[in-house]
Design an enzyme around this catalytic site. Structure first.
Site, PDB file in Angstrom:
ATOM      1  N   GLY A  24     -50.428  -4.429 -80.027  1.00 20.88           N
ATOM      2  CA  GLY A  24     -51.243  -3.338 -79.505  1.00 20.88           C
ATOM      3  C   GLY A  24     -51.485  -3.385 -78.010  1.00 20.88           C
ATOM      4  O   GLY A  24     -50.591  -3.651 -77.203  1.00 20.88           O
ATOM      5  N   TYR A 170     -69.812  -1.900 -84.857  1.00 26.00           N
ATOM      6  CA  TYR A 170     -68.757  -1.843 -83.840  1.00 26.00           C
ATOM      7  C   TYR A 170     -69.318  -1.293 -82.531  1.00 26.00           C
ATOM      8  O   TYR A 170     -69.054  -1.841 -81.451  1.00 26.00           O
ATOM      9  CB  TYR A 170     -67.602  -0.975 -84.323  1.00 26.00           C
ATOM     10  CG  TYR A 170     -66.436  -0.927 -83.359  1.00 26.00           C
ATOM     11  CD1 TYR A 170     -65.648  -2.050 -83.134  1.00 26.00           C
ATOM     12  CD2 TYR A 170     -66.124   0.240 -82.660  1.00 26.00           C
ATOM     13  CE1 TYR A 170     -64.585  -2.017 -82.246  1.00 26.00           C
ATOM     14  CE2 TYR A 170     -65.057   0.287 -81.777  1.00 26.00           C
ATOM     15  CZ  TYR A 170     -64.291  -0.843 -81.573  1.00 26.00           C
ATOM     16  OH  TYR A 170     -63.240  -0.811 -80.684  1.00 26.00           O
TER      17      TYR A 170
END
Length: 297
Positions: A24, A170
């Site tokens: 990524g 998150y």
């Protein structure tokens, strides 16, 4: 205006440590730095995957085991770097987890807060003495547009033990990344060698999206191609924060288009909550107590 990889200056002679660099955004960040001459250390949990990633890059690339869910692993990785490198020019805190079911790290921290914030906090504190003597060195920490979504530093339940929302947890971890950067920069102003900068990738199409809630998984095949961007574009804010000579300590870089979800990197503003100095300093003190790591600044 459209800053891209071609604008990265020569990186020969610089040592860059990139966490989560086997896939990524981390992979694209490390690859670009290596392509421009840097000595790059892929700091990854899975050494085998790290070696596979390194084999796909050109230049001086090595692999360092680093499991951000374990303070023992973090201390061991920091010791290895001290034994190998006299100095570090770039530390890019990129690794992260997003929206998993509630889990804990090996040290009992909620996985997202423990990995995304506490793990990087501890790692940075343990290697910062390798950056401080190096003129032009930088700590770049990757946050997210999600730092605005249901995000607050819940000091009364930091580890989400009483209730857990994967979205809120998150958001808290990404808000913590920004608050850490701003407080670190405040402490670094006493030094004239090192700065702390933050970045976010917008909405990048990477493996980090695999734990999306069910509702978002349904619409992401439709909306994703319209608003998301490839990992190499998502890595540009981190790369600009790490290499552009015009970058100032305490800045935040993100995409310039479509609500910050995609585009070329520019200086952006973070949420009003992220600039609360009292909360930044309280979070710093709590993070020191939880990790047992004290910074040399």
């Amino acid at each position: 205006m459209n800053w891209n990889e071609r604008d990265i200056p020569a990186q020969q002679g610089r040592v860059a440590v990139v966490t989560g660099a086997n896939t990524g955004l981390g992979f694209e960040t490390a690859r670009a730095l290596a392509d421009h001459g840097a000595t790059v250390v892929l700091a990854v949990r899975d050494v085998g995957k790290g070696k596979q990633a390194a084999a796909r890059m050109t230049g001086d690339v090595t692999v360092q085991e680093l499991d951000l869910t374990s303070l023992d692993s973090i201390r061991a990785a920091a010791a290895d770097l001290h034994a190998t490198y006299p100095g570090i020019d770039l530390l890019i805190n990129n690794a992260g987890v997003m929206y998993p079911p509630r889990q804990t790290t090996r040290d009992g921290f909620e996985l997202q807060f423990g990995t995304n914030h506490l793990g990087h906090f501890a790692f940075t504190g343990l290697v910062l003495d390798l950056l401080l003597p190096v003129s032009g060195s930088r700590v770049v920490t990757v946050s997210s547009v999600a730092h605005r979504i249901r995000a607050a530093i819940g000091f009364d339940d930091l580890q989400s033990e009483r209730s857990y929302s994967r979205v809120a947890a998150y958001g808290q971890s990404k808000l913590a990344n920004l608050m850490f950067t701003y407080e670190l920069q405040r402490r670094l102003t006493r030094h004239d060698t090192t700065i702390a900068v933050a970045a976010h990738p917008g909405l990048a199409n990477t493996d980090l999206m695999r734990n999306l809630p069910a509702a978002l998984r349904v619409i992401s095949p439709v909306l994703g191609p319209l608003v998301s961007q490839k990992p190499e574009m998502g890595a540009l804010p981190s790369l600009r924060a790490a290499t552009d000579a015009a970058v100032l300590g305490g800045q935040y870089y993100g995409p310039d288009g479509l609500g910050g979800y995609r585009g070329h990197p520019q200086v952006v503003a973070s949420s009003p909550e992220s600039y609360d100095v009292a909360v930044q300093q309280r979070l710093w003190a709590v993070s020191e107590n939880l990790t047992g790591v004290r910074f040399p600044v």
